[in-house]
Design an enzyme around this catalytic site. Structure first.
Site, PDB file in Angstrom:
ATOM      1  N   LYS A 200     -20.106  43.626  22.396  1.00 24.13           N
ATOM      2  CA  LYS A 200     -20.129  42.215  22.812  1.00 24.13           C
ATOM      3  C   LYS A 200     -18.920  41.486  22.232  1.00 24.13           C
ATOM      4  O   LYS A 200     -18.809  41.323  21.021  1.00 24.13           O
ATOM      5  CB  LYS A 200     -21.409  41.545  22.298  1.00 24.13           C
ATOM      6  CG  LYS A 200     -21.592  40.143  22.856  1.00 24.13           C
ATOM      7  CD  LYS A 200     -22.500  39.282  22.011  1.00 24.13           C
ATOM      8  CE  LYS A 200     -21.815  38.723  20.810  1.00 24.13           C
ATOM      9  NZ  LYS A 200     -20.721  37.781  21.080  1.00 24.13           N
TER      10      LYS A 200
ATOM     11  N   GLU B  97     -16.385  43.925   8.791  1.00 23.84           N
ATOM     12  CA  GLU B  97     -15.006  43.493   8.506  1.00 23.84           C
ATOM     13  C   GLU B  97     -15.017  41.980   8.552  1.00 23.84           C
ATOM     14  O   GLU B  97     -15.122  41.388   9.632  1.00 23.84           O
ATOM     15  CB  GLU B  97     -14.041  44.047   9.566  1.00 23.84           C
ATOM     16  CG  GLU B  97     -13.924  45.560   9.571  1.00 23.84           C
ATOM     17  CD  GLU B  97     -13.150  46.106   8.390  1.00 23.84           C
ATOM     18  OE1 GLU B  97     -12.723  45.328   7.519  1.00 23.84           O
ATOM     19  OE2 GLU B  97     -12.981  47.335   8.326  1.00 23.84           O
TER      20      GLU B  97
END
Ligand code: NAD
Length: 480
Positions: free
Chosen positions: A178, A251
């Site tokens: 997504k 991250e």
């Protein structure tokens, strides 16, 4: 996101379908994606709803077994994906500039880098160890996890998606990805192109406004969530993933320091330092976010950076002369403006920039701030925008303490002609990557990239990034 009266839409609408099982996902609603340089509509993305996720994940699950069983086919498919992305550069880089804001040359470079990453992982060997065990040997194998969910941000949409797609698929997983609702179009278009080279269900790309991201993480099917975005959202992802014991790679944000010692040639380094901070308007996780300059060269460095900032052409990224586009969205532009206001209230001075130009689009002038110290928000927080505070320091131990302050530990850099000194300081910095005389010098396919502290969990890239998409399986035999 809101509609606005003007429309500048490339004729790519057929590429904006969500893809699952190699076909369009039927959607009843769309949402507008705006060009941050003009505030006009670039295109309308299909809005997949959380109740459609069962079907999307089922497609990814069906594709798992055949995809895992043929390593040669996976390598070939990733090479073909790289070729398809290379070939799409002319057609799609303008779309990336239109939805993200970055100059066209940088958008083109995202396509090039995406192809480089795919080829690197196509050719990377999956680790396999034969280790001594009793009087024989045991095999330690890497096994794919199954279906992986991936969620990406708006700053480098294509490259950050491929950082997930390439290792996950190489290891034999299938994926539901997504993109950010601010920049879904290029990723959807690439997903559409890759239908030609990937078996149905291997890569499923869906878009939709949040809470679609949270629904993806909460869905029972994915065995792992690979997320790139802010630390605040990353913590929510980790909490939700824990409920299903899903692996995570996170991250997240950074507040990356550059330490500049007194023996540098300021004129020689200023340009590199400036672009290590300002490329993509500072909207890069590993951008220099705060400079610590030795007091003996501080004034000269501020002046050199300010001169470059003042002469940098800012404008619509589709103009080839433009070096800096707009920020991606109004909230990010407003955050930068607020941090500059706060710094000025706390005694900072503007050496260049400091204003929001009176024009449409989410622009902010490249800004250099002087007379700032630790404790001021623009130094302590991640600005993720075109403003760079330059803090003076005297003592090496103090500047190391300053660099390590705060919750983040993504990247850092040390600049000195004395490489022994630079290495000794680098050894004391708490960051996932420290570069000498450049910043972010190791963001390449073959080196691990990831943050310490609240900058993340795990790494991407290299064999370490590939391992993150695998479980280990040990094979032993009786008595040996
Ligand atoms: P964000 O956290 O707002 O959004 C990232 C993605 O998460 C989007 O796709 C969003 O739709 C989705 N999302 C939102 N809420 C969610 C939830 N509860 N569960 C799951 N997904 C959810 O981040 P952003 O503003 O798009 O990106 C900017 C941030 O990303 C900055 O902090 C930057 O440092 C960070 N970033 C980090 C790296 C890195 O490699 N460390 C790289 C790029 C960007």
């Amino acid at each position: 996101m809101t509609n606005s009266p003007g429309v500048d839409r490339p004729d790519l609408s057929t590429l904006f379908a969500a893809t699952a099982d190699g076909i369009d996902v039927p959607t009843t609603a769309t949402f507008a994606v705006l060009n941050p340089a003009t505030e006009h509509v670039v295109g309308y993305a299909p809005s997949v709803t959380p109740d459609q996720l069962d079907g999307v994940f089922a497609a990814a699950e069906r594709a798992c077994q055949p995809w895992q069983s043929d390593e040669g086919a996976r390598r070939q498919a990733l090479h073909a994906a790289a070729d398809a992305i290379d070939a799409a550069t002319d057609e799609l880089s303008g779309l990336l500039t239109a939805e993200q804001g970055k100059p066209l040359a940088e958008a083109r470079s995202e396509f090039t880098r995406a192809a480089v990453w795919l080829r690197y992982f196509a050719d990377l060997q999956l680790g396999h160890e034969d280790v001594p065990h009793l009087d024989g040997r045991a095999a330690v194998q890497r096994r794919p996890l199954g279906v992986v969910a991936a969620i990406t941000p708006w700053n480098v949409p294509l490259v950050l998606a491929v950082w997930k797609i390439a290792p996950a698929l190489r290891a034999g997983n299938t994926m539901v990805l997504k993109p950010s609702p601010f920049t879904p179009l290029t990723t959807l278009a690439v997903g559409h192109l890759l239908r030609r080279v990937l078996p149905a269900g291997v890569l499923n790309i869906i878009a939709g406004p949040d809470p679609l991201g949270a629904a993806l993480v909460a869905h029972p099917t994915p065995r792992k969530v690979s997320f790139t975005g802010s630390t605040a959202t990353g913590i929510k992802v980790a909490q939700a993933a824990a409920a299903g014991l899903k692996r995570v790679t996170l991250e997240l944000g950074g507040n990356d320091p550059a330490i500049i010692f007194d023996d540098v040639d300021v004129t020689a380094i200023a340009e590199t330092l400036f672009w290590n901070a300002f490329t993509n308007n500072g909207q890069i996780c590993r951008a220099v976010k705060r400079v610590y300059a030795h007091e003996s060269i501080h004034a000269e460095l501020v002046e050199a950076l300010a001169t470059i900032a003042a002469s940098t052409k800012v404008g619509d990224g589709s103009d080839p002369a433009v070096r800096l586009g707009p920020l991606n969205n109004p909230a990010q532009r407003d955050r930068v403006a607020e941090l500059v206001r706060d710094a000025l209230d706390h005694g900072a001075t503007v050496a260049a920039g400091g204003r929001q130009p009176a024009r449409p689009g989410y622009f902010y002038e490249p800004t250099i701030l002087d007379n700032v110290t630790d404790g001021v928000r623009v130094v302590d927080e991640e600005q993720f925008g075109p403003v760079l505070p330059v803090v003076a320091f005297r003592d090496t131990a103090d500047v190391i303490r300053s660099a390590n302050r705060g919750p983040y530990g993504l990247t850092a850099s040390v600049w000195s002609n004395d490489l022994d000194r630079a290495r000794a300081v680098a050894d004391q910095l708490d960051a996932g990557q420290v570069s000498l005389n450049v910043h972010g010098g190791g963001v390449v396919p073959h080196l691990p990239f990831g943050g310490h502290k609240l900058s993340g969990i795990g790494v991407e890239n290299g064999p370490w990034g590939l391992d993150a998409y695998c479980d280990l399986r040990v094979i032993t035999s009786a008595g040996r």
